[in-house]
Design a protein around this motif. Structure first.
Motif, PDB file in Angstrom:
ATOM      1  N   ARG A  97       2.871  12.668  -0.932  1.00  0.00           N
ATOM      2  CA  ARG A  97       3.166  11.681  -1.977  1.00  0.00           C
ATOM      3  C   ARG A  97       3.359  12.366  -3.319  1.00  0.00           C
ATOM      4  NH1 ARG A  97       5.681   7.308  -2.954  1.00  0.00           N
ATOM      5  NH2 ARG A  97       4.918   6.558  -0.932  1.00  0.00           N
ATOM      6  N   SER A 123      -3.007   1.133  -5.320  1.00  0.00           N
ATOM      7  CA  SER A 123      -1.875   2.047  -5.210  1.00  0.00           C
ATOM      8  C   SER A 123      -1.307   2.388  -6.584  1.00  0.00           C
ATOM      9  CB  SER A 123      -0.775   1.422  -4.342  1.00  0.00           C
ATOM     10  OG  SER A 123      -1.222   1.234  -3.019  1.00  0.00           O
ATOM     11  N   ASN A 168       0.829  -1.204   0.000  1.00  0.00           N
ATOM     12  CA  ASN A 168       0.000   0.000   0.000  1.00  0.00           C
ATOM     13  C   ASN A 168       0.865   1.257   0.000  1.00  0.00           C
ATOM     14  OD1 ASN A 168      -2.341   1.680   0.284  1.00  0.00           O
ATOM     15  ND2 ASN A 168      -1.759   1.931   2.429  1.00  0.00           N
ATOM     16  N   LEU A 169       0.663   2.134  -0.981  1.00  0.00           N
ATOM     17  CA  LEU A 169       1.369   3.412  -1.070  1.00  0.00           C
ATOM     18  C   LEU A 169       0.419   4.598  -0.931  1.00  0.00           C
ATOM     19  CD1 LEU A 169       3.857   2.632  -3.995  1.00  0.00           C
ATOM     20  CD2 LEU A 169       4.295   2.573  -1.536  1.00  0.00           C
ATOM     21  N   ILE A 170      -0.825   4.314  -0.557  1.00  0.00           N
ATOM     22  CA  ILE A 170      -1.812   5.374  -0.384  1.00  0.00           C
ATOM     23  C   ILE A 170      -1.827   5.806   1.082  1.00  0.00           C
ATOM     24  CG2 ILE A 170      -4.253   5.977  -0.575  1.00  0.00           C
ATOM     25  CD1 ILE A 170      -4.498   3.858  -2.729  1.00  0.00           C
TER      26      ILE A 170
END
Length: 295
Positions: free
Chosen positions: A279, A123, A84-86
């Motif tokens: 981000r 993501s 997960n990159l959110i």
């Protein structure tokens, strides 16, 4: 033409961490719909049932028993999803949530696989959407469809995680064995892992940005991130430290706000704004510095 030339001239100038942060949040202001990724995921984490591991029917006081007990107390949705990159607002242990979903070992493993696959796909769509927003100006750019770009990002990110895992997992196993044989080394091993983690964030932390902008393969993305860090290590360390300070500071604020009756929604939106802006700032930071290096 004049506007495009001014933009190109600006992109060739050195960028500071503040410039990157400003560009990141300016992108969010232009297209705030991107916050829906973080808002939706945070709402699911807060309002959905936690996923935990059932304790074995017997009591094991050894290392395995301690490990299973730790997994039983951790929500797999928030702490065991490395794909997960959110940015999300994770609930605290004191937060009242629906009763947890307690799974057997086999079900837990399947749940982890499913969670990671979903997180990887979502993501990748999130990163591809940010990329399209960043390149929206000053002129249209020929680019693949959102679906194809997201698919390419997902496959390459999975490869990067696989390469990193092939190195990290054996080292973790060795560290666990060392601590088991010599418990007094726990502090030393823990400190070493903290140092390696920080070093890895600086050296290989921009591999996702390499993939998003250049469609590099997993190994090439890690190599490119290493070269990027070697040339700009001080700026990268300063930028990442500033992002960490902002993220950690606001995380405490949003958790305090979320704990107040009726303030969960504003806290989730606030975290989505700060996290998504950071981000996006990472993408802008790499984009600006990449233009400096190739100019």
């Amino acid at each position: 033409m004049k506007r495009a030339n001014e933009w190109a001239k600006r992109m060739r100038q050195p960028v500071s961490p503040i410039d990157a942060l400003t560009d990141g949040f300016a992108t969010i202001h232009r297209q705030p719909f991107i916050l829906l990724f973080s808002i939706g995921l945070s709402a699911y984490v807060w309002l959905g049932s936690a996923i935990t591991l059932a304790l074995p029917p017997y009591t094991d006081q050894g290392l395995i028993g301690s490990f299973l007990g730790t997994l039983h107390a951790i929500d797999a949705r928030t702490f065991l999803v490395p794909t997960n990159l959110i940015p999300i607002l994770t609930p605290g242990v004191e937060t009242i949530i629906p009763p947890p979903l307690v799974l057997s070992v086999e079900q837990y493993i399947l749940a982890l696989i499913g969670l990671n696959l979903v997180a990887l796909v979502v993501s990748s769509v999130f990163l591809a959407s940010l990329y399209r927003l960043i390149l929206m100006r000053p002129r249209p750019v020929a680019q693949p469809t959102l679906f194809h770009h997201s698919l390419a990002i997902a496959v390459r990110l999975a490869g990067v995680l696989g390469l990193i895992g092939s190195v990290v997992v054996p080292l973790l196993i060795c560290s666990g064995v060392i601590i088991w044989l010599m418990p007094s080394t726990f502090s030393l091993v823990y400190t070493v892992w903290i140092g390696l983690g920080l070093l890895g964030l600086v050296v290989f932390g921009f591999a996702p940005e390499m993939i998003v902008f250049h469609n590099y393969g997993p190994l090439m993305a890690l190599q490119a991130s290493w070269r990027f860090a070697r040339q700009r290590w001080f700026s990268i360390a300063t930028f990442l430290a500033l992002c960490a300070i902002i993220e950690i500071g606001f995380a405490g604020l949003w958790h305090a706000v979320a704990a107040q009756p009726g303030w969960l929604a504003p806290a989730i939106v606030g975290q989505a704004y700060i996290g998504s802006g950071l981000r996006t700032a990472r993408l802008q930071f790499y984009r600006r510095y990449a233009n400096v290096m190739v100019s």
